[in-house]
Enzyme design. Structure first.
Site, PDB file in Angstrom:
ATOM      1  CG  ASP A 351      25.649  27.738   3.648  1.00 11.33           C
ATOM      2  OD1 ASP A 351      25.186  26.596   3.534  1.00 11.33           O
ATOM      3  OD2 ASP A 351      26.486  28.212   2.871  1.00 11.33           O
ATOM      4  CG  ASP A 665      29.293  31.431   1.802  1.00 16.42           C
ATOM      5  OD1 ASP A 665      28.341  30.709   1.447  1.00 16.42           O
ATOM      6  OD2 ASP A 665      30.397  30.964   2.137  1.00 16.42           O
ATOM      7  CG  ASP A 669      23.276  30.863   1.430  1.00 18.76           C
ATOM      8  OD1 ASP A 669      22.640  29.804   1.548  1.00 18.76           O
ATOM      9  OD2 ASP A 669      24.502  30.940   1.559  1.00 18.76           O
TER      10      ASP A 669
END
Length: 941
Positions: A351, A665, A669
């Site tokens: 990410d 985070d 996700d």
């Protein structure tokens, strides 16, 4: 009031962002003035259930334990224990002794201990769903029968009218009816660092991504500013949060490479054992049917010898030791097999927000009429400088100063220092202007104390601007042309529309069409670099404008300049990405952010070249799985993606045979983290949902920690290979030695099942644990990743084990033949003629000690290695040797393990024979050096 007829066919699948507020209210059968009736609430609760997440995917603990007994090696041991116990009980009854199946009991204890070890590894209940539930608001204010009341969030129903205000967690998905300066933090759901501005009046296209649906609110997010009213459109598992929960439950946990290799190992060992047992029983039975009982005992011993009973324990302890070393490097391992899997990772899907970047909006560039420069510094720290400036002319620097001063004053955020870290309280985009001003020499504390704000026009999603007014005399360093100074900041295009003038040095000049076009071109250049751009303007007032005059007051402004803002990369990420590439690992970015922003960051840190193809969520939505599979090998940046898209990308990579690590985070996700071979969560900024779905948590949120953990994973895998070849090479020697006993016509089984368990658990186990902490090769990160489909016997390990096993067997058989004859002829001193079995037992055990010393390296001689680099190996060899001697010379242990007393001469012979294995392995290394050079030699490790 609403009627049940109006909602008998409640439309739960409407695309709410494409409907007006009135259409949404109509479809939901609600009333914005009165809300739902209590009767209608009860009816809807009965029909659609409670507003909570449902867990359908967790295995009960008893099933986790019973699943351990599906392991083929444990099943074989259970069969051996049953047959052995039956034979021992029958023999005891025949001899009128109290039955105590010693061997069977020992085998059962080992089986149960291994099952408990497996259970402990898997029994950490998945708390991802509980963490998701905790994201729901405990209380929510709703309108029912015309009255505002607070209820528990699970009591919400579709059609309820609920209220939003600063600090409130959104309890369900909803369509906004009203929004006043409403901003909601959706980073946990969408990955966006920026708080999302909401607008109830918007009607959006059908294919609008979740992160861009400005007229909707989502469960699990938080109101950061403003207030609003919304109607509930989805509850529980139908919310976007619920879809993530369903995706988490629908993800099947893939076995790790180590688990696959251990399964392969078990199947091969059991197959080998069955074939060998069949050969011995059939050959011996045909030769002499009266030997059937004896052959069964031999077969049981062989079956126990084949199974490396100590291996699961050694692997578990090895992985546990690895987790302790990783914690020291700020990586917390939640699932033990993940330690080894890290060594096999071929792709890291990361990410962007908070992982590759600092999760801090920082000004990167500014542009005024005469001045352009880039800005650098560390996060929100009010230190840094301006570089690549086009001029140092004092008049241009005055423009810069005025721009920075205006940005600091047209601002509701605060810059604070907590311990050693600088943080922003308030909107991060606004906050980024405060350290910018400090870098330009403005004293923020003094400015806050002296500057007197007298009025403001708050940010509005339609205007996309905000304005603040100050008494001119209270602001230092500006010409007090009028009593009041107004500053406006916001969308560059919409702010520029309101400008008639521009600041040129200390003068104010008319703004021409060509100059407007140049400003817009500069704005486009900033945007193309992935920067979020703000425009800042100002003007002076002789009188304070009335509060309702926002449209007329924000006119005839004086253009100051542009500010380009970016969530910058972490300083250490550039080196970490480069190390990944050196190690043969492909880094990828998968984010919910804008494509230009994603590509700008990715090109800065080396994930891709500028202009490389970028795939968006809309692109992926239109692709079949086959079409996606065709592009994932070449596309390294994915933007504006939803949780479903992340899952598809990870699955596509796995279909290509990649071992995928996914970092993140946010809640968005979690499903991809669970699907990935290694899910990596951020410990400081990550949500509980993400941590519970992950295999590893980065305690310092540092991307570089993944590289360190990967290096440790490779070292651990090398050590696992090292002690597996040690254990199995020894086991092969044991099996062949036992199998040859009846074929040579010797009058007994050289090793009992209990003695074999001793060898497999203690003689093999202790040195194997010592080999597990062997220091790693400094060049381990300069090799390609371990191939996911590599056999446990790959890279010459299988042939090594067979060679060493044969040598061990030859030594054991030679000693066995000699000892059988020798002990039969030498029975002086009351020595038992069956002591030949103890000599075989001792020789095989001591041979493994020499093997352990030689097994530290496949290429370096033992005398070439620093003994102090792994003192545990030497300690384990000495300790195991002492324990082995106690089994012979301590009467209680001798009686329990069924050994016999041997003389000093016979012990010396055993030691002499056992040294031959060590000599052979060392000679092999010399031969390997002659035929293998360079990298090929290293790959043998």
């Amino acid at each position: 009031m609403t009627s049940s007829n109006a909602t008998s066919n409640l439309d739960r699948e409407s695309v709410w962002h494409a409907l007006s507020a009135d259409e949404a209210i109509s479809r939901l059968g609600s009333d914005p003035q009165q809300g739902l009736s209590f009767a209608e609430v009860q009816r809807r609760q009965a029909q659609y259930g409670r507003n909570e997440l449902v867990d359908n995917g967790r295995r009960p603990r008893w099933q986790i334990f019973t699943d351990q007994f599906r392991n083929v090696m444990l099943i074989m041991l259970l069969v051996v224990a049953f047959i052995s116990g039956t034979l021992e009980i029958l023999e005891s009854l025949q001899e009128n002794r109290i039955p105590f199946p010693k061997d069977a009991t020992a085998i059962l204890v080992v089986v149960i201990l291994n099952a408990i070890l497996g259970y402990v590894q898997e029994a950490r209940a998945e708390e991802a769903l509980a963490a998701l539930k905790n994201m729901a608001a405990p209380k929510v204010r709703v309108l029912r029968e015309g009255k505002v009341m607070a209820i528990d969030s699970p009591e919400l129903v579709v059609g309820d009218i609920f209220f939003l205000e600063t600090g409130v967690k959104v309890a369900a998905d909803g369509r906004l009816l009203e929004a006043v300066n409403l901003q909601i933090r959706e980073a946990a759901l969408t990955g966006e660092a920026e708080a999302a501005s909401k607008n109830a009046a918007n009607i959006l296209p059908l294919d609008t991504e979740v992160g861009d649906r400005a007229n909707l609110v989502f469960a699990g997010t938080e109101v950061s500013q403003g207030r609003g009213v919304a109607v509930v459109t989805a509850i529980g598992m139908d919310t976007e949060l619920g879809k993530i929960a369903a995706a988490l439950q629908g993800v099947e946990q893939e076995p790790t490479p180590l688990q696959k290799r251990m399964t392969e190992l078990g199947n091969r060992l059991v197959g080998f054992s069955l074939v060998l047992v069949s050969i011995v029983v059939m050959a011996g039975g045909l030769y002499d049917p009266s030997l059937l009982r004896h052959l069964i005992e031999v077969s049981l011993s062989m079956a126990v010898a084949v199974v490396p009973e100590g291996l699961p324990a050694v692997i578990t302890v090895t992985l546990a030791l690895g987790t302790q070393r990783m914690v020291k490097r700020h990586a917390l391992i939640r699932r033990l097999p993940a330690v080894e899997t890290l060594g096999s990772v071929t792709v890291i899907c990361s990410d962007k927000t908070g992982t590759l970047t600092q999760n801090k909006m920082v000004v990167q560039a500014i542009a005024t009429t005469s001045y352009r420069a880039k800005v650098r510094g560390n996060g929100y720290e009010p230190k840094g400088d301006f570089y690549d400036a086009n001029t140092d002319d004092p008049l241009a620097l005055y423009e810069r100063h005025l721009l920075l001063l205006a940005g600091a004053l047209c601002n509701d955020a605060l810059l604070k220092q907590h311990a050693a870290e600088w943080v922003i309280l308030g909107d991060p985009t606004e906050g980024s202007l405060l350290p910018l001003a400090a870098k330009g020499g403005i004293d923020l504390k003094a400015l806050r104390e002296t500057a007197e704000r007298v009025a403001e026009f708050p940010f509005d999603a339609n205007r996309k601007r905000m304005s603040t007014l100050y008494r001119s005399e209270s602001v230092p360093a500006i010409p007090a042309k009028e009593p009041y100074w107004m500053i406006t900041k916001g969308s560059p295009e919409l702010t520029l529309e309101r400008c008639q003038w521009r600041q040129v040095g200390q003068e104010i000049q008319p703004l021409t069409l060509a100059e407007r076009q140049e400003i817009l071109a500069e704005n486009d250049r900033f945007a193309a670099q992935g920067l979020r751009v703000l425009g800042i303007a100002h003007r002076y007032w002789s009188e304070l404008p009335p509060p309702e005059s926002v449209e007329t007051s924000e006119q005839e402004l004086i253009w100051l300049g542009l500010v380009g803002i970016l969530d910058p990369p972490r300083p250490e990420v550039l080196e970490a990405v480069a190390t990944c590439r050196t190690a043969g690992i492909r880094p990828m970015m998968i984010t919910g952010d804008h494509p230009l922003t994603a590509q700008a960051i990715a090109s800065q840190i080396g994930i891709c070249e500028w202009g490389a193809p970028t795939l968006t969520g809309r692109n992926i939505e239109k692709m079949s799985s086959e079409e996606l599979d065709a592009v994932t090998p070449t596309v390294s940046v994915y933007a504006r993606v939803s949780p479903e898209h992340k899952l598809r990308i990870v699955k596509s990579l796995q279909r290509h045979g990649e071992i995928v690590a996914m970092t993140g985070d946010g809640v968005n996700d979690a499903p991809a983290l669970k699907q990935a071979d290694i899910g990596v969560a951020m410990g400081m900024t990550g949500t509980d949902v993400t941590k519970e779905a992950s295999d590893m948590v980065l305690l310092d949120d540092n991307f570089a920690t993944i590289v360190a953990a990967t290096e440790q994973g490779r070292v651990i895998y090398s050590n696992i290979r090292r002690f597996i070849r040690y254990i199995l090479g020894s086991n092969i020697g044991e099996v062949i030695t036992i199998a040859c006993s009846p074929l040579l016509g010797l009058g007994g089984v050289p090793l009992t099942p209990l003695q074999i368990l001793w060898m497999n658990l203690v003689t093999d186990g202790l040195p194997a644990l010592a080999l597990a902490v062997e220091p790693g090769d400094p060049e381990v990160m300069k090799r390609p990743p371990i191939q996911p489909n590599e056999s446990i016997f790959g890279r010459g390990m299988g042939s090594y084990m067979i060679r060493v096993g044969l040598i061990l067997a030859i030594v054991g058989i030679a000693l066995m033949v000699w000892a059988y004859s020798y002990t039969a002829e030498h029975m002086e001193g009351g020595l038992d003629p069956q002591r030949w079995t103890t000599m075989v037992f001792t020789t095989l055990c001591l041979s493994q000690m020499g093997h352990a010393l030689a097994a530290r390296s496949s290429t370096r001689l033992t005398i070439e290695m620093n003994p102090a680099s792994n003192l545990f190996v030497w300690a384990s060899v000495i300790l195991t040797t002492i324990l082995q001697l106690l089994l012979i010379y301590a009467p209680p242990l001798r009686q329990f393990f069924g050994t016999y007393l041997i003389s000093g001469t016979e012990l010396a012979v055993c030691i002499g024979f056992s040294m031959l294995v060590f000599v052979w392995v060392e000679l092999e290394k010399l031969v390997l050096r002659l035929f293998n050079k360079g990298p090929e030699l290293k790959l043998l490790e």
